[in-house]
Design a protein around this motif. Sequence first.
Motif: not given
Length: 338
Positions: A118-122, A295-296, A306-307
């Motif tokens: 899992y990659r948070a950036r994508e 997912h901020y 941002g946001p």
Amino acid sequence: MKKKYQYITFLLVLFALANVTQLVSCSGSKAEEADNDDSLVTDRLVSVDTAKMPGGKYGEAVRYGRNLMLHTAYYIGPEGVNGHYTGNKMNCTNCHRDAGTRPFAFNLVRSFRDYPQYRAREGRILSLAERINNCVMRPNLGRPLPLDSREMVSIMAYLKFLSDSSSVSKTTKGLKNMEVELPDVAASSDRGEVLYAQNCERCHAKNGEGKMRFDNVTYEYPPVWGMLAYRPGSSMHRVVKLAQWLKGNMPYDKTTTGKPFLTDAEALDIAAYVNDDKKHKRPLPKTTKEVDYPHYEEKAIDYDKGPFKDPFSEQQHKYGPYKPIIDYWEGKGITPAI
């Protein structure tokens, strides 16, 4: 009667030898399992013997994959002999030093084992091939390698070789970049400009364009900003991430493995200057549809677009101070990404 006792003794000896053999065999199996046990803690540095590459067709792919890492621009750059995939003349080894084998330099030894992940950036699970194409498209300003191309298959074969040829756990030193202690003040682009002149300018030039090799095929020292350098959204464009890499690797002739030359604060300030988009131009993404960190709450603390789901500005996310951001998210039971 004497022969009977001798026969029984002989059987007992055979039984004992059988048990010893089984014990040794089991111990060897456990040792092999231990080599692959990610829970093990080790103090040794990650290492790979690239001289022990396999033979045959697979070995050919491994060697070509390594050559692609070392000589990316020659093979698949804008004037590449085997295709035109990257948009600048940088090589993978500019960031993943020694073709991904050097400790503390975006080391790739575990990548074949760690993907898919899992990659948070994508905001989703990426395959290893997708992650490779991320590097082709972002820092190298290129277009994706076809999944069935010789180049993609060879790079993956090389990464498999690295994985198969090393005995590491997730805690082996050098797999990750060096950590930097985050100060209570923001990183300073102005201080970094002075430090850049003292430590970096002699190789990467005052205007950050680097130094092209004599044959114009690739760089002797790559650009660190400008329209042919890595673009926003690349890992190196994050101040903390770049500082971690700088601490472990630069200046290249003053830093040895595990023994930094720059202090943590100096590395952060240089990273702030290099990544100061108000002072330096960078190429923009080729599409406006690209959305990083959808997912901020998963955004890295030094990601500056941002946001945000916290009260901190883009300026503070980029340059710090970072500790208030960390405290905010930890207070909500979330471990912030660094």
